[in-house]
Write a protein that holds these residues in place. Sequence first.
Motif, PDB file in Angstrom:
ATOM      1  N   LEU A   1      -5.554  -7.068  10.589  1.00 50.96           N
ATOM      2  CA  LEU A   1      -5.589  -6.059   9.541  1.00 50.96           C
ATOM      3  C   LEU A   1      -6.317  -4.809  10.019  1.00 50.96           C
ATOM      4  CD1 LEU A   1      -6.378  -8.378   6.522  1.00 50.96           C
ATOM      5  CD2 LEU A   1      -4.169  -7.475   7.225  1.00 50.96           C
ATOM      6  N   PRO A   2      -6.007  -3.666   9.388  1.00 48.72           N
ATOM      7  CA  PRO A   2      -6.692  -2.429   9.779  1.00 48.72           C
ATOM      8  C   PRO A   2      -8.205  -2.572   9.622  1.00 48.72           C
ATOM      9  CG  PRO A   2      -4.870  -1.963   8.289  1.00 48.72           C
ATOM     10  CD  PRO A   2      -5.048  -3.453   8.320  1.00 48.72           C
ATOM     11  N   ASP A   3      -8.971  -1.863  10.453  1.00 57.08           N
ATOM     12  CA  ASP A   3     -10.425  -1.902  10.347  1.00 57.08           C
ATOM     13  C   ASP A   3     -10.855  -1.597   8.918  1.00 57.08           C
ATOM     14  OD1 ASP A   3     -10.792  -2.498  13.025  1.00 57.08           O
ATOM     15  OD2 ASP A   3     -10.861  -0.377  13.605  1.00 57.08           O
ATOM     16  N   GLY A   4     -11.782  -2.387   8.433  1.00 55.89           N
ATOM     17  CA  GLY A   4     -12.302  -2.168   7.087  1.00 55.89           C
ATOM     18  C   GLY A   4     -11.449  -2.751   5.983  1.00 55.89           C
ATOM     19  N   HIS A   5     -10.305  -3.337   6.295  1.00 53.45           N
ATOM     20  CA  HIS A   5      -9.422  -3.898   5.274  1.00 53.45           C
ATOM     21  C   HIS A   5      -9.783  -5.356   5.039  1.00 53.45           C
ATOM     22  CE1 HIS A   5      -5.854  -5.496   3.321  1.00 53.45           C
ATOM     23  NE2 HIS A   5      -5.547  -4.251   3.019  1.00 53.45           N
ATOM     24  N   SER A   6      -9.965  -5.729   3.785  1.00 54.52           N
ATOM     25  CA  SER A   6     -10.320  -7.118   3.489  1.00 54.52           C
ATOM     26  C   SER A   6      -9.306  -7.781   2.565  1.00 54.52           C
ATOM     27  CB  SER A   6     -11.717  -7.177   2.856  1.00 54.52           C
ATOM     28  OG  SER A   6     -11.726  -6.421   1.652  1.00 54.52           O
ATOM     29  N   GLY A   7      -8.211  -7.132   2.298  1.00 53.19           N
ATOM     30  CA  GLY A   7      -7.198  -7.677   1.398  1.00 53.19           C
ATOM     31  C   GLY A   7      -6.305  -8.689   2.079  1.00 53.19           C
ATOM     32  N   GLU A   8      -5.238  -9.072   1.370  1.00 51.09           N
ATOM     33  CA  GLU A   8      -4.326 -10.069   1.924  1.00 51.09           C
ATOM     34  C   GLU A   8      -3.421  -9.456   2.988  1.00 51.09           C
ATOM     35  OE1 GLU A   8      -1.539 -11.567  -1.000  1.00 51.09           O
ATOM     36  OE2 GLU A   8      -1.213  -9.565  -1.785  1.00 51.09           O
ATOM     37  N   ALA A   9      -2.940 -10.330   3.868  1.00 48.87           N
ATOM     38  CA  ALA A   9      -1.985  -9.890   4.874  1.00 48.87           C
ATOM     39  C   ALA A   9      -0.661  -9.597   4.186  1.00 48.87           C
ATOM     40  CB  ALA A   9      -1.803 -10.964   5.937  1.00 48.87           C
ATOM     41  N   GLY A  10      -0.094  -8.471   4.484  1.00 51.24           N
ATOM     42  CA  GLY A  10       1.178  -8.103   3.885  1.00 51.24           C
ATOM     43  C   GLY A  10       1.549  -6.691   4.243  1.00 51.24           C
ATOM     44  N   HIS A  11       2.587  -6.207   3.585  1.00 52.70           N
ATOM     45  CA  HIS A  11       3.112  -4.878   3.893  1.00 52.70           C
ATOM     46  C   HIS A  11       3.625  -4.205   2.622  1.00 52.70           C
ATOM     47  CE1 HIS A  11       3.442  -7.080   7.666  1.00 52.70           C
ATOM     48  NE2 HIS A  11       3.283  -5.913   8.258  1.00 52.70           N
ATOM     49  N   TYR A  12       3.524  -2.891   2.624  1.00 47.69           N
ATOM     50  CA  TYR A  12       4.255  -2.102   1.652  1.00 47.69           C
ATOM     51  C   TYR A  12       5.617  -1.857   2.295  1.00 47.69           C
ATOM     52  CZ  TYR A  12       5.527   1.101  -1.970  1.00 47.69           C
ATOM     53  OH  TYR A  12       6.171   1.675  -3.044  1.00 47.69           O
ATOM     54  N   TRP A  13       6.678  -2.271   1.599  1.00 44.40           N
ATOM     55  CA  TRP A  13       8.040  -2.202   2.144  1.00 44.40           C
ATOM     56  C   TRP A  13       8.848  -1.094   1.486  1.00 44.40           C
ATOM     57  CZ3 TRP A  13      10.562  -5.286   5.752  1.00 44.40           C
ATOM     58  CH2 TRP A  13       9.836  -6.375   6.241  1.00 44.40           C
ATOM     59  N   TRP A  14       9.664  -0.439   2.293  1.00 46.61           N
ATOM     60  CA  TRP A  14      10.748   0.417   1.831  1.00 46.61           C
ATOM     61  C   TRP A  14      12.032  -0.277   2.286  1.00 46.61           C
ATOM     62  CZ3 TRP A  14       6.312   2.507   3.966  1.00 46.61           C
ATOM     63  CH2 TRP A  14       5.616   3.409   3.164  1.00 46.61           C
ATOM     64  N   ILE A  15      12.889  -0.628   1.339  1.00 50.16           N
ATOM     65  CA  ILE A  15      14.139  -1.319   1.668  1.00 50.16           C
ATOM     66  C   ILE A  15      15.291  -0.337   1.451  1.00 50.16           C
ATOM     67  CG2 ILE A  15      15.654  -3.273   1.148  1.00 50.16           C
ATOM     68  CD1 ILE A  15      12.918  -4.113   2.255  1.00 50.16           C
ATOM     69  N   TYR A  16      16.082  -0.172   2.499  1.00 49.50           N
ATOM     70  CA  TYR A  16      17.219   0.739   2.463  1.00 49.50           C
ATOM     71  C   TYR A  16      18.516  -0.033   2.662  1.00 49.50           C
ATOM     72  CZ  TYR A  16      14.019   4.669   3.009  1.00 49.50           C
ATOM     73  OH  TYR A  16      13.034   5.606   2.811  1.00 49.50           O
ATOM     74  N   GLU A  17      19.556   0.479   2.036  1.00 50.22           N
ATOM     75  CA  GLU A  17      20.912   0.059   2.369  1.00 50.22           C
ATOM     76  C   GLU A  17      21.466   1.162   3.265  1.00 50.22           C
ATOM     77  OE1 GLU A  17      24.579  -0.090  -0.395  1.00 50.22           O
ATOM     78  OE2 GLU A  17      23.608  -2.065  -0.537  1.00 50.22           O
ATOM     79  N   ALA A  18      22.084   0.776   4.370  1.00 52.29           N
ATOM     80  CA  ALA A  18      22.550   1.771   5.335  1.00 52.29           C
ATOM     81  C   ALA A  18      23.918   1.402   5.876  1.00 52.29           C
ATOM     82  CB  ALA A  18      21.558   1.892   6.493  1.00 52.29           C
ATOM     83  N   THR A  19      24.622   2.409   6.341  1.00 53.29           N
ATOM     84  CA  THR A  19      25.863   2.186   7.080  1.00 53.29           C
ATOM     85  C   THR A  19      25.673   2.785   8.471  1.00 53.29           C
ATOM     86  OG1 THR A  19      26.812   4.218   6.149  1.00 53.29           O
ATOM     87  CG2 THR A  19      27.401   2.146   5.074  1.00 53.29           C
ATOM     88  N   VAL A  20      26.436   2.267   9.410  1.00 55.13           N
ATOM     89  CA  VAL A  20      26.385   2.761  10.780  1.00 55.13           C
ATOM     90  C   VAL A  20      27.769   3.277  11.148  1.00 55.13           C
ATOM     91  CG1 VAL A  20      24.460   1.300  11.501  1.00 55.13           C
ATOM     92  CG2 VAL A  20      26.800   0.450  11.731  1.00 55.13           C
TER      93      VAL A  20
END
Length: 195
Positions: free
Chosen positions: A91-110
């Motif tokens: 975890l980042p220095d000084g962070h004491s929270g739970e392990a996880g992520h803020y997610w951005w979910i995209y639908e994409a075409t290629v």
Amino acid sequence: MPKDPWRCDQHSVGILITRPGDDGPEYVVITRDGDGPSGVAPVAGHVFDEFDGPEEALTFEVSEEVGQTVSDYRLVAEGWRPNRCGPSQYLPDGHSGEAGHYWWIYEATVFEGYPLRPQKGETRDARWVTAATLQTLAERTAAYTRSDVSEDEWQRNPGLEPVWCHWLTHLGTITLPKADLKRIAQRAAAVPVPA
């Protein structure tokens, strides 16, 4: 712990690369190589400071993981999810929270006409699958979290990465019972047991 521990920034982008198929939309999935979470998943990666936000990370990850160029995308979900991003998460220095992520979910075409090209050492087994296959993979993950699938069986034939069970259920692509989703979320945040 590695000599130079990598510290997670706790921001991730997930990309549902889609195309029309005979039986409904098809989605790109990969199996991650190396230290990533175990399982089959859509393309995803961290949104590090060197990126100018999640959209730049999106185009980088699609190119890096499956060798494709994004032609169009749209944000379909975002939010915090408890999930570790590798064998452990520093975890980042000084962070004491739970392990996880803020997610951005995209639908994409290629851009069409180019084969999927997984990058050796990053991903393998890049392929197009149907929503029915995603459902089967999610059910395997649920079985694994109920201990109906052994660790050896999981490593040989993994299901869907746990965090994706949440996002694909949230988006209505798959369905799982609440009890399974709760158990899968706990598994996503747990410290992995060494093999």
